[in-house]
Write an enzyme that holds these catalytic residues in place. Sequence first.
Site, PDB file in Angstrom:
ATOM      1  N   LYS A  20       4.814  -6.505 -15.791  1.00  0.00           N
ATOM      2  CA  LYS A  20       4.077  -7.702 -16.226  1.00  0.00           C
ATOM      3  C   LYS A  20       3.255  -7.428 -17.486  1.00  0.00           C
ATOM      4  O   LYS A  20       3.307  -8.194 -18.439  1.00  0.00           O
ATOM      5  CB  LYS A  20       3.129  -8.201 -15.124  1.00  0.00           C
ATOM      6  CG  LYS A  20       3.814  -8.725 -13.895  1.00  0.00           C
ATOM      7  CD  LYS A  20       2.851  -9.469 -12.984  1.00  0.00           C
ATOM      8  CE  LYS A  20       1.710  -8.624 -12.450  1.00  0.00           C
ATOM      9  NZ  LYS A  20       2.134  -7.542 -11.544  1.00  0.00           N
ATOM     10  N   ARG A  95      -3.260 -14.436  -6.958  1.00  0.00           N
ATOM     11  CA  ARG A  95      -2.568 -13.477  -6.093  1.00  0.00           C
ATOM     12  C   ARG A  95      -2.570 -13.930  -4.642  1.00  0.00           C
ATOM     13  O   ARG A  95      -2.006 -13.238  -3.786  1.00  0.00           O
ATOM     14  CB  ARG A  95      -3.281 -12.120  -6.174  1.00  0.00           C
ATOM     15  CG  ARG A  95      -2.595 -11.094  -7.075  1.00  0.00           C
ATOM     16  CD  ARG A  95      -3.479  -9.866  -7.021  1.00  0.00           C
ATOM     17  NE  ARG A  95      -2.880  -8.628  -7.378  1.00  0.00           N
ATOM     18  CZ  ARG A  95      -2.989  -8.075  -8.590  1.00  0.00           C
ATOM     19  NH1 ARG A  95      -3.562  -8.709  -9.571  1.00  0.00           N
ATOM     20  NH2 ARG A  95      -2.488  -6.879  -8.807  1.00  0.00           N
ATOM     21  N   ARG A 134       4.812   6.625 -13.797  1.00  0.00           N
ATOM     22  CA  ARG A 134       3.732   6.205 -14.697  1.00  0.00           C
ATOM     23  C   ARG A 134       2.423   6.927 -14.334  1.00  0.00           C
ATOM     24  O   ARG A 134       1.681   7.372 -15.203  1.00  0.00           O
ATOM     25  CB  ARG A 134       3.533   4.684 -14.609  1.00  0.00           C
ATOM     26  CG  ARG A 134       2.509   4.156 -15.589  1.00  0.00           C
ATOM     27  CD  ARG A 134       2.461   2.650 -15.574  1.00  0.00           C
ATOM     28  NE  ARG A 134       1.617   2.134 -14.505  1.00  0.00           N
ATOM     29  CZ  ARG A 134       1.439   0.836 -14.249  1.00  0.00           C
ATOM     30  NH1 ARG A 134       2.071  -0.065 -14.957  1.00  0.00           N
ATOM     31  NH2 ARG A 134       0.649   0.438 -13.287  1.00  0.00           N
ATOM     32  N   ARG A 140      -3.130   8.839 -13.604  1.00  0.00           N
ATOM     33  CA  ARG A 140      -3.985   7.878 -12.894  1.00  0.00           C
ATOM     34  C   ARG A 140      -4.150   8.299 -11.444  1.00  0.00           C
ATOM     35  O   ARG A 140      -3.231   8.185 -10.636  1.00  0.00           O
ATOM     36  CB  ARG A 140      -3.388   6.481 -12.974  1.00  0.00           C
ATOM     37  CG  ARG A 140      -3.654   5.829 -14.316  1.00  0.00           C
ATOM     38  CD  ARG A 140      -2.809   4.620 -14.538  1.00  0.00           C
ATOM     39  NE  ARG A 140      -3.011   3.598 -13.516  1.00  0.00           N
ATOM     40  CZ  ARG A 140      -2.845   2.299 -13.761  1.00  0.00           C
ATOM     41  NH1 ARG A 140      -2.526   1.886 -14.969  1.00  0.00           N
ATOM     42  NH2 ARG A 140      -2.995   1.417 -12.816  1.00  0.00           N
ATOM     43  N   ARG A 151      -0.466  -1.501  -2.265  1.00  0.00           N
ATOM     44  CA  ARG A 151      -0.410  -2.625  -3.213  1.00  0.00           C
ATOM     45  C   ARG A 151       0.855  -3.456  -3.001  1.00  0.00           C
ATOM     46  O   ARG A 151       0.826  -4.673  -3.101  1.00  0.00           O
ATOM     47  CB  ARG A 151      -0.503  -2.111  -4.653  1.00  0.00           C
ATOM     48  CG  ARG A 151      -1.889  -1.591  -4.924  1.00  0.00           C
ATOM     49  CD  ARG A 151      -2.336  -1.353  -6.365  1.00  0.00           C
ATOM     50  NE  ARG A 151      -1.413  -1.423  -7.430  1.00  0.00           N
ATOM     51  CZ  ARG A 151      -1.219  -0.442  -8.323  1.00  0.00           C
ATOM     52  NH1 ARG A 151      -1.891   0.687  -8.204  1.00  0.00           N
ATOM     53  NH2 ARG A 151      -0.389  -0.597  -9.304  1.00  0.00           N
TER      54      ARG A 151
HETATM   55  P1  AMP Z   1      -3.742  -5.283 -11.646  1.00  0.00           P
HETATM   56  O1  AMP Z   1      -4.117  -4.552 -12.895  1.00  0.00           O
HETATM   57  O2  AMP Z   1      -3.455  -6.744 -11.895  1.00  0.00           O
HETATM   58  O3  AMP Z   1      -2.642  -4.610 -10.877  1.00  0.00           O
HETATM   59  O4  AMP Z   1      -5.030  -5.263 -10.696  1.00  0.00           O
HETATM   60  C1  AMP Z   1      -5.600  -4.062 -10.251  1.00  0.00           C
HETATM   61  C2  AMP Z   1      -6.375  -4.283  -8.968  1.00  0.00           C
HETATM   62  O5  AMP Z   1      -7.429  -5.238  -9.202  1.00  0.00           O
HETATM   63  C3  AMP Z   1      -5.580  -4.881  -7.823  1.00  0.00           C
HETATM   64  O6  AMP Z   1      -4.888  -3.883  -7.088  1.00  0.00           O
HETATM   65  C4  AMP Z   1      -6.671  -5.561  -7.009  1.00  0.00           C
HETATM   66  O7  AMP Z   1      -7.417  -4.626  -6.270  1.00  0.00           O
HETATM   67  C5  AMP Z   1      -7.580  -6.111  -8.087  1.00  0.00           C
HETATM   68  N1  AMP Z   1      -7.189  -7.481  -8.510  1.00  0.00           N
HETATM   69  C6  AMP Z   1      -6.750  -7.871  -9.753  1.00  0.00           C
HETATM   70  N2  AMP Z   1      -6.494  -9.186  -9.778  1.00  0.00           N
HETATM   71  C7  AMP Z   1      -6.754  -9.643  -8.524  1.00  0.00           C
HETATM   72  C8  AMP Z   1      -6.656 -10.924  -7.900  1.00  0.00           C
HETATM   73  N3  AMP Z   1      -6.222 -12.006  -8.560  1.00  0.00           N
HETATM   74  N4  AMP Z   1      -7.032 -11.018  -6.587  1.00  0.00           N
HETATM   75  C9  AMP Z   1      -7.479  -9.949  -5.907  1.00  0.00           C
HETATM   76  N5  AMP Z   1      -7.574  -8.724  -6.420  1.00  0.00           N
HETATM   77  C10 AMP Z   1      -7.214  -8.550  -7.726  1.00  0.00           C
END
Ligand code: AMP
Length: 193
Positions: A20, A95, A134, A140, A151
Site C-alpha cells: 500500500k 480499518r 523487509r 524493524r 497484524r
Molecule cells: P500501518 O502503518 O498502517 O500498518 O499502521 C501501523 C499500526 O498503527 C497498526 O498495526 C495499528 O496498530 C495502528 N493503526 C494504524 N492505522 C490504524 C487504524 N485505522 N485503526 C487502528 N489502528 C491503526
Amino acid sequence: MSQAATKRRIVLLGPPGAGKGTQAATLIDALSIPHISTGDMLRAAVKAGTPIGLKAKAVMEAGELVSDAIVIGIAEERLSADDAKRGFLLDGFPRTIAQAEALEGLLRKLGVALDCCLALTVDNEAVVTRLLKRAEIEGRADDNEETIRERMREYDAKTAPLLDFYRSRGKLIEVSGMGTIEEVGERIRQALG
Ligand code: AMP
C-alpha cells in the site's frame, strides 16, 4: 483520462505487506492529492511522546489495532484540513466497520463523497514472507513473525469485512497486488482510469 472522471477521494485497502505504502507514493504524485496514513501519524505521535502516542505505543508494538475513538479523531482532524479539499488517498484508514461508518458521516458533513475503495489483494503467506524480508533489511524490531501474524489476524477479523462494506456501496475496485511494483502500479492506473 478527463479531470472530471479522475478519482481523487480514495481509500486504499489491503493486508499488511500488500504494498500500500509503495503504491500510495506513486498515486499521490500522479493525482496531486495528500497521502493520509494513520499509521504514519500514530508513529509520529509515539515518537513525539504525545498523550495519543503514549496510549498507542504498546498496542502498535503488539500488532493490534489502536482504538476506533483515537484513530477516528486523528483522521477527522486531518481530513478537515484545507489540502484535503481537492482529494485524498487514505492509507490504513478505515480499518474497522465503525471507522468506515465514521468516515461516511464525516464526508457527508464535508459535503463530499468517496470515489472508490481500491483494494490490493495478495496471497497471505507470500505477504508474511515479504514482511519478514523487509523487517530484516530495515531492522524493524516490531516486525517479528509473531507481530506480523497478529497484524494479519487483525486484518482478517476486523478489516476484511470492509471489502463487503464498499462492494455493497458499488465503490470497491479490486486489484491484484502480486507481481512487481511496476506491474501493480500499471494495474492500478488502468483500474482507476
Ligand atoms: P500501518 O502503518 O498502517 O500498518 O499502521 C501501523 C499500526 O498503527 C497498526 O498495526 C495499528 O496498530 C495502528 N493503526 C494504524 N492505522 C490504524 C487504524 N485505522 N485503526 C487502528 N489502528 C491503526
